[in-house]
Design a protein around this motif. Structure first.
Motif, PDB file in Angstrom:
ATOM      1  N   GLU A  27       0.836  -1.199   0.000  1.00  0.00           N
ATOM      2  CA  GLU A  27       0.000   0.000   0.000  1.00  0.00           C
ATOM      3  C   GLU A  27       0.872   1.250   0.000  1.00  0.00           C
ATOM      4  N   VAL A  68      -3.600  -1.364  -8.233  1.00  0.00           N
ATOM      5  CA  VAL A  68      -4.903  -1.995  -8.017  1.00  0.00           C
ATOM      6  C   VAL A  68      -5.193  -2.932  -9.188  1.00  0.00           C
ATOM      7  N   THR A  86      -7.158  -4.921 -11.975  1.00  0.00           N
ATOM      8  CA  THR A  86      -8.435  -4.667 -12.656  1.00  0.00           C
ATOM      9  C   THR A  86      -8.695  -5.674 -13.771  1.00  0.00           C
ATOM     10  N   ASN A 102      -8.893  -9.426  -9.925  1.00  0.00           N
ATOM     11  CA  ASN A 102      -9.323  -8.032  -9.767  1.00  0.00           C
ATOM     12  C   ASN A 102      -9.511  -7.628  -8.308  1.00  0.00           C
ATOM     13  N   GLN A 103      -8.883  -8.354  -7.375  1.00  0.00           N
ATOM     14  CA  GLN A 103      -8.952  -7.929  -5.986  1.00  0.00           C
ATOM     15  C   GLN A 103      -7.719  -8.406  -5.234  1.00  0.00           C
ATOM     16  N   ALA A 104      -7.377  -7.673  -4.182  1.00  0.00           N
ATOM     17  CA  ALA A 104      -6.234  -8.035  -3.345  1.00  0.00           C
ATOM     18  C   ALA A 104      -6.703  -8.917  -2.192  1.00  0.00           C
ATOM     19  N   SER A 106      -5.740  -8.555   0.774  1.00  0.00           N
ATOM     20  CA  SER A 106      -6.018  -7.568   1.820  1.00  0.00           C
ATOM     21  C   SER A 106      -5.633  -6.211   1.267  1.00  0.00           C
ATOM     22  N   GLY A 107      -6.270  -5.168   1.759  1.00  0.00           N
ATOM     23  CA  GLY A 107      -5.984  -3.846   1.229  1.00  0.00           C
ATOM     24  C   GLY A 107      -6.454  -3.720  -0.206  1.00  0.00           C
ATOM     25  N   THR A 108      -5.775  -2.856  -0.977  1.00  0.00           N
ATOM     26  CA  THR A 108      -6.224  -2.587  -2.346  1.00  0.00           C
ATOM     27  C   THR A 108      -5.158  -2.868  -3.405  1.00  0.00           C
ATOM     28  N   GLN A 109      -3.879  -2.902  -3.027  1.00  0.00           N
ATOM     29  CA  GLN A 109      -2.820  -2.978  -4.029  1.00  0.00           C
ATOM     30  C   GLN A 109      -2.099  -4.325  -3.992  1.00  0.00           C
TER      31      GLN A 109
END
Length: 218
Positions: free
Chosen positions: A142, A164, A166, A171-173, A175-178
């Motif tokens: 992050e 991130v 996509t 298309n998802q982590a 945990s967190g977003t990155q």
């Protein structure tokens, strides 16, 4: 043409060789190698070693050295060296600052007074300086987390991207977003080998060290 022989061949009729008269210039130096090797990952400061060869008739006692690091201002100095005609020798460049880490592109040029051929004086090498990690460190990728060393095995750049995800399936982590992904939005490029490198760790004082990470792949 280092062996002084020219070779010619024709389809189905054989091969011919003939010696080439070689006129050795009075002064000529050739850059042979620069160490570390391409794509080497160092865990600390680097002092590159340069190997040169005297291809001229006259002995060489000094070499003018010019180099840049990551396209910065040229650094120049005169290196004392003792090379008779045909001799090879080496010297060490000043230590390259490793505090910023990441990719290092070293471009180098060597020359002597009256150098006959400039096309054998230059070269470049790409290597990497890595960060030092500590036990129990956790990098969540992050904002504020340090970047990892990434590179392609051939050519510039890296297939690995931080951001991130996509893609249609990825298309998802966890945990967190990155995340780090070989392509945040799609497929891995064909015929490409790319490396993602952890920081350097000293395992000498650790008992049964474990590296944990989450991975998803299509």
């Amino acid at each position: 043409l280092d062996d002084g022989i020219i070779t010619a061949s024709t389809y189905g009729r054989g091969v011919w060789q003939s010696p080439i008269p070689v006129q050795v210039p009075q002064a000529d130096i050739r850059l042979l190698t620069v160490t570390p090797r391409a794509d080497f990952v160092s865990c600390g400061p680097v002092s590159p070693e340069v190997e040169v060869e005297n291809l001229g008739q006259d002995p060489i006692s000094q070499v003018l050295v010019s180099y840049t690091v990551n396209g910065g201002a040229p650094q120049e100095f005169t290196q004392d060296i003792s090379l008779a005609s045909g001799d090879k020798g080496s010297f060490t460049l000043p230590s390259i600052d490793a505090s910023s880490g990441g990719e290092i592109l070293l471009q180098l040029d060597v020359s002597v007074q009256g150098d006959a051929f400039a096309d054998n004086n230059s070269g470049q090498v790409r290597f990497f300086v890595n960060a030092q990690g500590e036990p129990n460190d956790r990098n969540d990728f992050e904002a504020g987390s340090p970047d990892l060393v990434t590179y392609n095995a051939a050519g510039e750049g890296s297939e690995w991207e931080r951001g991130v995800p996509t893609g249609s399936l990825l298309n998802q982590a966890a945990s967190g977003t990155q995340v780090y992904a070989t392509n945040l939005a799609g497929d891995h490029s064909n015929a490409t080998r790319s490396f993602l490198v952890t920081p350097c760790y000293d395992f000498t004082s650790l008992l049964a060290p474990v590296l944990r990470f989450n991975m998803a792949y299509e």
